[in-house]
Design a protein around this motif. Structure first.
Motif, PDB file in Angstrom:
ATOM      1  N   LEU A  54      -4.093   2.336  -7.169  1.00 52.75           N
ATOM      2  CA  LEU A  54      -3.585   2.402  -5.799  1.00 52.75           C
ATOM      3  C   LEU A  54      -3.230   3.835  -5.420  1.00 52.75           C
ATOM      4  O   LEU A  54      -3.507   4.290  -4.303  1.00 52.75           O
ATOM      5  CB  LEU A  54      -2.355   1.497  -5.676  1.00 52.75           C
ATOM      6  CG  LEU A  54      -1.977   1.014  -4.279  1.00 52.75           C
ATOM      7  CD1 LEU A  54      -3.136   0.280  -3.626  1.00 52.75           C
ATOM      8  CD2 LEU A  54      -0.750   0.098  -4.372  1.00 52.75           C
ATOM      9  N   SER A  55      -2.669   4.579  -6.364  1.00 53.97           N
ATOM     10  CA  SER A  55      -2.320   5.976  -6.126  1.00 53.97           C
ATOM     11  C   SER A  55      -3.574   6.811  -5.850  1.00 53.97           C
ATOM     12  O   SER A  55      -3.591   7.654  -4.947  1.00 53.97           O
ATOM     13  CB  SER A  55      -1.564   6.534  -7.333  1.00 53.97           C
ATOM     14  OG  SER A  55      -1.317   7.908  -7.175  1.00 53.97           O
TER      15      SER A  55
ATOM     16  N   GLN B 222      -5.075  -7.620  -6.820  1.00 51.24           N
ATOM     17  CA  GLN B 222      -4.273  -6.414  -6.623  1.00 51.24           C
ATOM     18  C   GLN B 222      -4.670  -5.325  -7.611  1.00 51.24           C
ATOM     19  O   GLN B 222      -4.866  -5.592  -8.798  1.00 51.24           O
ATOM     20  CB  GLN B 222      -2.786  -6.740  -6.784  1.00 51.24           C
ATOM     21  CG  GLN B 222      -2.186  -7.474  -5.606  1.00 51.24           C
ATOM     22  CD  GLN B 222      -2.288  -6.667  -4.314  1.00 51.24           C
ATOM     23  OE1 GLN B 222      -1.839  -5.526  -4.245  1.00 51.24           O
ATOM     24  NE2 GLN B 222      -2.901  -7.252  -3.296  1.00 51.24           N
TER      25      GLN B 222
ATOM     26  N   SER C 289      -4.112  -1.807  -9.929  1.00 50.62           N
ATOM     27  CA  SER C 289      -3.012  -1.257 -10.707  1.00 50.62           C
ATOM     28  C   SER C 289      -2.329  -0.151  -9.903  1.00 50.62           C
ATOM     29  O   SER C 289      -2.907   0.401  -8.966  1.00 50.62           O
ATOM     30  CB  SER C 289      -3.539  -0.678 -12.013  1.00 50.62           C
ATOM     31  OG  SER C 289      -4.321   0.482 -11.745  1.00 50.62           O
ATOM     32  N   PRO C 290      -1.073   0.211 -10.280  1.00 49.58           N
ATOM     33  CA  PRO C 290      -0.399   1.318  -9.571  1.00 49.58           C
ATOM     34  C   PRO C 290      -1.192   2.620  -9.605  1.00 49.58           C
ATOM     35  O   PRO C 290      -1.240   3.342  -8.611  1.00 49.58           O
ATOM     36  CB  PRO C 290       0.928   1.451 -10.334  1.00 49.58           C
ATOM     37  CG  PRO C 290       1.179   0.070 -10.878  1.00 49.58           C
ATOM     38  CD  PRO C 290      -0.165  -0.467 -11.231  1.00 49.58           C
ATOM     39  N   ASP C 291      -1.846   2.929 -10.741  1.00 46.28           N
ATOM     40  CA  ASP C 291      -2.630   4.166 -10.835  1.00 46.28           C
ATOM     41  C   ASP C 291      -3.824   4.133  -9.888  1.00 46.28           C
ATOM     42  O   ASP C 291      -4.137   5.120  -9.226  1.00 46.28           O
ATOM     43  CB  ASP C 291      -3.122   4.378 -12.275  1.00 46.28           C
ATOM     44  CG  ASP C 291      -2.011   4.848 -13.199  1.00 46.28           C
ATOM     45  OD1 ASP C 291      -0.926   5.203 -12.697  1.00 46.28           O
ATOM     46  OD2 ASP C 291      -2.230   4.850 -14.429  1.00 46.28           O
TER      47      ASP C 291
ATOM     48  N   SER D 162      -6.401   5.677  -4.657  1.00 42.78           N
ATOM     49  CA  SER D 162      -6.914   5.284  -3.341  1.00 42.78           C
ATOM     50  C   SER D 162      -6.129   5.965  -2.233  1.00 42.78           C
ATOM     51  O   SER D 162      -6.703   6.439  -1.240  1.00 42.78           O
ATOM     52  CB  SER D 162      -6.857   3.763  -3.181  1.00 42.78           C
ATOM     53  OG  SER D 162      -7.350   3.374  -1.909  1.00 42.78           O
ATOM     54  N   HIS D 163      -4.818   6.040  -2.374  1.00 38.56           N
ATOM     55  CA  HIS D 163      -3.993   6.711  -1.365  1.00 38.56           C
ATOM     56  C   HIS D 163      -4.357   8.194  -1.256  1.00 38.56           C
ATOM     57  O   HIS D 163      -4.386   8.764  -0.156  1.00 38.56           O
ATOM     58  CB  HIS D 163      -2.509   6.550  -1.688  1.00 38.56           C
ATOM     59  CG  HIS D 163      -2.011   5.160  -1.435  1.00 38.56           C
ATOM     60  ND1 HIS D 163      -0.893   4.637  -2.053  1.00 38.56           N
ATOM     61  CD2 HIS D 163      -2.487   4.168  -0.649  1.00 38.56           C
ATOM     62  CE1 HIS D 163      -0.711   3.386  -1.639  1.00 38.56           C
ATOM     63  NE2 HIS D 163      -1.660   3.086  -0.793  1.00 38.56           N
TER      64      HIS D 163
END
Length: 386
Positions: free
Chosen positions: A13-14, A7, A9-11, A16-17
């Motif tokens: 993933l952000s 998975q 990290s949140p950063d 990538s979005h």
């Protein structure tokens, strides 16, 4: 297919979005379809959020894959001597494309200094701001290093590209009952999807054996890498005209000659993605956080070089090139009796040269003007297979 991968990290993933939104908007602006080459270009190189232009670590144990310079300094040391023999016929300077962490440049510069190989300048063309920053830190002690944003107009010396061609965007084509289709990218129900449309004649012209391939055959063609070879040729030709000295390009990458690239066993193409040392085939998984590559068609690269005025100097497996360039001698500078020092180096050499590892899959293409590889490389040359 559900991929079981680490998975982000949140950063991450952000980021990538944000890239997914950017690509989706590009698709909307182009009536619901873009070429896969354009998708791959954005996924890898979109400013700030593309894989190579963003901030994530890409190479080494903390990245997504490991390249030969990261495995052992012997790789760069051996290339330093091979480059030195070519620079002796040309100008003592090196231009490297896509220098990664800077480890290859570090090893070459260090070995040139230690072995007395003249090297007046080392230029790096690097598209990734994050990698350029790492390179500047790694190479801070070498004032002859400079960074460029693009090809110089003219150049004489040695050009290096280690795993550069495989990262250039490719077009996807698939053979249907009615002819060739280009497989592009659409956006449907919040997801990227493959969408086929009739193939441009210029793209079909780049498919070797296109009449012999079976219906359903999916493969890549490499117009951007072919264009790179043409620009390389123009640069070296201008260098020869300007300085009276030629130059050579040493390109190391994984791939095949066309006769092997388009075998039946590769009917699904060679496209591959790399994420946290996992390899998988889904280019739509977390765009911007994974590398997307395709194997190199070395026949197409060689023809592009020759058709633009360069000379074929050599084509061989990585194992044959490194061993002919005296990788074994570099290894034996460490005494086999010092097992603690010698064994890791011997294991690294095994990885670089074994047919089961990088030795045969990776090839070396050498092209140039007014220079020659030393005669000892003749026995390793496999240009006839192109």
């Amino acid at each position: 297919m559900q991929l079981q991968l680490p998975q982000p990290s949140p950063d991450a993933l952000s980021a990538s979005h944000a890239l997914q939104n950017l690509i989706a908007e590009e698709i909307r602006r182009h009536d619901g379809w873009i070429s896969f080459a354009r998708y791959m270009e954005l996924a890898l190189y979109a400013p700030d959020v593309g894989y190579y232009s963003g901030g994530a670590a890409k190479l080494g144990k903390d990245g997504d894959f490991t390249t030969a310079p990261e495995i052992t300094s012997l790789f760069g040391e051996t290339l330093a001597h091979a480059a030195g023999e070519l620079m002796a016929q040309s100008v003592p300077q090196i231009l490297e494309f896509g220098a990664g962490t800077g480890k290859l440049a570090l090893d070459i510069l260090t070995e040139c200094a230690a072995a007395g190989i003249p090297l007046e300048s080392y230029s790096i063309v690097e598209l990734s701001g994050e990698l350029r920053a790492r390179q500047q830190q790694t190479l801070a002690n070498f004032p002859q290093v400079k960074w460029l944003d693009d090809f110089p107009a003219a150049y004489s010396g040695v050009v290096l590209g280690n795993e550069v061609l495989d990262a250039m965007p490719v077009s996807l084509v698939v053979k249907s009952e009615s002819g060739w289709l280009e497989r592009g990218v659409g956006f449907d129900d919040g997801k990227f999807v493959f969408v086929d449309q009739p193939c441009d004649a210029a793209l079909v012209a780049q498919i070797p054996y296109e009449e012999e391939l079976s219906v359903g055959y999916l493969t890549e063609v490499h117009p951007i890498a072919v264009g790179f070879m043409g620009t390389l040729a123009s640069m070296l030709a201008a260098g020869l005209e300007q300085t009276g000295k030629g130059g050579a390009a040493i390109l190391l990458d994984y791939g095949f000659p066309a006769s092997e690239y388009y075998l039946d066993q590769r009917s699904a193409g060679t496209l591959m993605c790399h994420y946290r040392h996992h390899s998988h085939p889904d280019p739509f998984y977390l765009p911007g956080l994974q590398d997307i590559t395709a194997h190199v068609d070395f026949t197409a690269m060689a023809y592009a070089a020759v058709n633009n005025g360069l000379e074929m100097l050599g084509y061989m497996s990585q194992a044959a090139f490194l061993l002919t360039a005296s990788l074994g001698d570099r290894l034996l500078k460490t005494s086999p009796e010092d097992a603690r020092a010698y064994l890791p180096q011997a294991n690294a050499v095994q990885k670089l040269t074994s047919p089961a590892e990088m030795g045969e899959l990776f090839k070396v293409l050498v092209v140039g003007l007014d220079v020659q590889l030393p005669a000892r490389f003749d026995r390793a040359d496999q240009t006839r297979r192109l």
